[in-house]
Design a protein around this motif. Sequence first.
Motif, PDB file in Angstrom:
ATOM      1  N   LEU A  72       0.831  -1.199   0.000  1.00 19.17           N
ATOM      2  CA  LEU A  72       0.000   0.000   0.000  1.00 19.17           C
ATOM      3  C   LEU A  72       0.868   1.252   0.000  1.00 19.17           C
ATOM      4  N   PRO A  73       0.393   2.320  -0.609  1.00 14.35           N
ATOM      5  CA  PRO A  73       1.141   3.584  -0.571  1.00 14.35           C
ATOM      6  C   PRO A  73       1.383   4.017   0.869  1.00 14.35           C
ATOM      7  N   GLU A  74       2.496   4.701   1.089  1.00 19.46           N
ATOM      8  CA  GLU A  74       2.861   5.107   2.447  1.00 19.46           C
ATOM      9  C   GLU A  74       1.797   6.008   3.064  1.00 19.46           C
ATOM     10  N   GLU A  75       1.150   6.852   2.220  1.00 17.20           N
ATOM     11  CA  GLU A  75       0.112   7.724   2.770  1.00 17.20           C
ATOM     12  C   GLU A  75      -1.051   6.911   3.329  1.00 17.20           C
ATOM     13  N   ARG A  76      -1.385   5.827   2.615  1.00 19.31           N
ATOM     14  CA  ARG A  76      -2.486   4.963   3.076  1.00 19.31           C
ATOM     15  C   ARG A  76      -2.093   4.249   4.367  1.00 19.31           C
ATOM     16  N   MET A  77      -0.857   3.772   4.445  1.00 17.05           N
ATOM     17  CA  MET A  77      -0.392   3.097   5.656  1.00 17.05           C
ATOM     18  C   MET A  77      -0.384   4.065   6.839  1.00 17.05           C
ATOM     19  N   GLU A  78       0.027   5.299   6.590  1.00 17.87           N
ATOM     20  CA  GLU A  78       0.028   6.290   7.662  1.00 17.87           C
ATOM     21  C   GLU A  78      -1.394   6.610   8.124  1.00 17.87           C
ATOM     22  N   GLU A  79      -2.328   6.631   7.179  1.00 22.09           N
ATOM     23  CA  GLU A  79      -3.720   6.912   7.517  1.00 22.09           C
ATOM     24  C   GLU A  79      -4.267   5.875   8.495  1.00 22.09           C
ATOM     25  N   VAL A  80      -3.868   4.606   8.309  1.00 27.37           N
ATOM     26  CA  VAL A  80      -4.420   3.515   9.115  1.00 27.37           C
ATOM     27  C   VAL A  80      -3.585   3.240  10.357  1.00 27.37           C
ATOM     28  N   PHE A  81      -2.253   3.206  10.204  1.00 30.29           N
ATOM     29  CA  PHE A  81      -1.384   2.729  11.285  1.00 30.29           C
ATOM     30  C   PHE A  81      -0.601   3.832  11.984  1.00 30.29           C
ATOM     31  N   GLY A  82      -0.818   5.065  11.590  1.00 27.01           N
ATOM     32  CA  GLY A  82      -0.089   6.160  12.210  1.00 27.01           C
ATOM     33  C   GLY A  82       1.181   6.459  11.437  1.00 27.01           C
ATOM     34  N   ASN A  83       1.759   7.613  11.694  1.00 28.48           N
ATOM     35  CA  ASN A  83       2.972   7.987  10.981  1.00 28.48           C
ATOM     36  C   ASN A  83       4.182   7.924  11.894  1.00 28.48           C
ATOM     37  N   GLY A  84       5.351   8.261  11.334  1.00 28.65           N
ATOM     38  CA  GLY A  84       6.570   8.251  12.125  1.00 28.65           C
ATOM     39  C   GLY A  84       6.908   6.849  12.617  1.00 28.65           C
ATOM     40  N   ASP A  93      12.527  -8.792  13.171  1.00 22.14           N
ATOM     41  CA  ASP A  93      13.108  -8.234  14.394  1.00 22.14           C
ATOM     42  C   ASP A  93      12.189  -8.494  15.585  1.00 22.14           C
ATOM     43  N   GLN A  94      12.735  -8.327  16.779  1.00 21.48           N
ATOM     44  CA  GLN A  94      11.933  -8.492  17.985  1.00 21.48           C
ATOM     45  C   GLN A  94      10.789  -7.484  17.983  1.00 21.48           C
ATOM     46  N   VAL A  95       9.614  -7.946  18.391  1.00 20.90           N
ATOM     47  CA  VAL A  95       8.432  -7.083  18.378  1.00 20.90           C
ATOM     48  C   VAL A  95       8.592  -5.950  19.381  1.00 20.90           C
ATOM     49  N   ASP A  96       8.348  -4.737  18.931  1.00 23.12           N
ATOM     50  CA  ASP A  96       8.371  -3.556  19.797  1.00 23.12           C
ATOM     51  C   ASP A  96       6.927  -3.281  20.212  1.00 23.12           C
ATOM     52  N   CYS A  97       6.585  -3.649  21.433  1.00 22.91           N
ATOM     53  CA  CYS A  97       5.194  -3.543  21.875  1.00 22.91           C
ATOM     54  C   CYS A  97       4.744  -2.095  22.014  1.00 22.91           C
ATOM     55  N   ARG A  98       5.671  -1.175  22.225  1.00 25.83           N
ATOM     56  CA  ARG A  98       5.291   0.238  22.264  1.00 25.83           C
ATOM     57  C   ARG A  98       4.745   0.655  20.897  1.00 25.83           C
ATOM     58  N   LEU A  99       5.420   0.230  19.838  1.00 29.26           N
ATOM     59  CA  LEU A  99       4.957   0.549  18.492  1.00 29.26           C
ATOM     60  C   LEU A  99       3.650  -0.176  18.178  1.00 29.26           C
ATOM     61  N   ILE A 100       3.554  -1.424  18.616  1.00 29.38           N
ATOM     62  CA  ILE A 100       2.317  -2.191  18.379  1.00 29.38           C
ATOM     63  C   ILE A 100       1.140  -1.495  19.034  1.00 29.38           C
ATOM     64  N   ASP A 101       1.314  -1.016  20.265  1.00 30.50           N
ATOM     65  CA  ASP A 101       0.236  -0.303  20.954  1.00 30.50           C
ATOM     66  C   ASP A 101      -0.157   0.961  20.179  1.00 30.50           C
ATOM     67  N   GLN A 102       0.836   1.671  19.644  1.00 25.40           N
ATOM     68  CA  GLN A 102       0.542   2.860  18.851  1.00 25.40           C
ATOM     69  C   GLN A 102      -0.252   2.502  17.599  1.00 25.40           C
ATOM     70  N   GLN A 103       0.143   1.412  16.954  1.00 18.87           N
ATOM     71  CA  GLN A 103      -0.531   1.003  15.726  1.00 18.87           C
ATOM     72  C   GLN A 103      -1.970   0.581  15.995  1.00 18.87           C
ATOM     73  N   VAL A 104      -2.200  -0.145  17.078  1.00 22.08           N
ATOM     74  CA  VAL A 104      -3.559  -0.562  17.421  1.00 22.08           C
ATOM     75  C   VAL A 104      -4.420   0.656  17.735  1.00 22.08           C
ATOM     76  N   THR A 105      -3.873   1.601  18.487  1.00 18.62           N
ATOM     77  CA  THR A 105      -4.612   2.835  18.783  1.00 18.62           C
ATOM     78  C   THR A 105      -4.960   3.569  17.491  1.00 18.62           C
ATOM     79  N   ALA A 106      -4.010   3.600  16.542  1.00 16.05           N
ATOM     80  CA  ALA A 106      -4.253   4.264  15.260  1.00 16.05           C
ATOM     81  C   ALA A 106      -5.329   3.541  14.450  1.00 16.05           C
ATOM     82  N   ILE A 107      -5.307   2.198  14.473  1.00 15.70           N
ATOM     83  CA  ILE A 107      -6.330   1.426  13.754  1.00 15.70           C
ATOM     84  C   ILE A 107      -7.711   1.729  14.313  1.00 15.70           C
ATOM     85  N   PHE A 108      -7.836   1.719  15.649  1.00 11.59           N
ATOM     86  CA  PHE A 108      -9.132   2.007  16.277  1.00 11.59           C
ATOM     87  C   PHE A 108      -9.609   3.409  15.908  1.00 11.59           C
ATOM     88  N   ALA A 109      -8.694   4.386  15.930  1.00  8.36           N
ATOM     89  CA  ALA A 109      -9.066   5.769  15.596  1.00  8.36           C
ATOM     90  C   ALA A 109      -9.509   5.858  14.134  1.00  8.36           C
TER      91      ALA A 109
END
Length: 306
Positions: A72-84, A93-109
Amino acid sequence: MDKTVKVVVALVVLFAVGFLSYSQLSKWHRKEADARVADQKALCDQHIADLQAAWAQCEEALEAQLQPQAPLPEERMEEVFGNGDGLFKLSDDQVDCRLIDQQVTAIFAYLDKKGYLAARKFEGDMATYVKGNLQRLTETQPIVIDEMGTIFRLLQNVTHLYRILGKERIGLALDILSEEKEIVEPAMAVLYAWMTTCRKPGPDPYNRPEMEVLYTYAGFFLDTLGGRSYLLRRDSKVRMLVNYYSLLLLDQANRQELNRFGIDIRPYIDFLFYDITNQKGIMYRERYLSVLAALQNRYHQEAPAE
């Protein structure tokens, strides 16, 4: 004498006329037969050409279907999963749960913004909806062993999700799966990590189930008529993804010695490997096949000698 000669001459003439007529008729018949044979040959050649063209089109279509879905285009990914830092990435790589929590919050939003809850007249937000679903699914779990013991047990299993979640909650989930097809793969990867690796022991604010409960649902989808019949009514990609993550849960249960139902993982690995190989429009096909190949190798080595 003259009469006899006349008769002979007449017979000769009749014979000659008959012979000439037969010769002409034979030539005409042969010509007609040759023409029909030529027409049939031309028709057969055309059919063969059409079939070859259709076969080539089928091969091209199949090749196109088996090509990985473009990222997916980066803009679309940012829209769903957050940016930065929160932008979704699939890696070993080892799962970064801080990032996972951010992504889940972004999906819900993102889902809140799309108005799916309001369309089904649900109050609250997507996090509340997910929390309620997980609580219901944890409190009443499906049957994995002896599902066929009675017709009542079988019917309970076949209707499990409908009975526990209800028509509107299932309808909302199906709305999202239908409208957000292009983000299903990365979203399921995030939610799997959020439900497993990033789920801390003890009470959870989102009611994320313990591993024992997740294992039960993995067994339900992989190893019961009720679970398999439910997946058969879903889109092929969704069915494949649910089977894939159910299999990963079963592998986790094996490694944690939680496989209390004694489900044999090996046939499901082989079946899913074949299914993904022939599945169309998969974004992370190579990733899935790599994981399954590693599981095949490990469980083949661990299998007891016959």
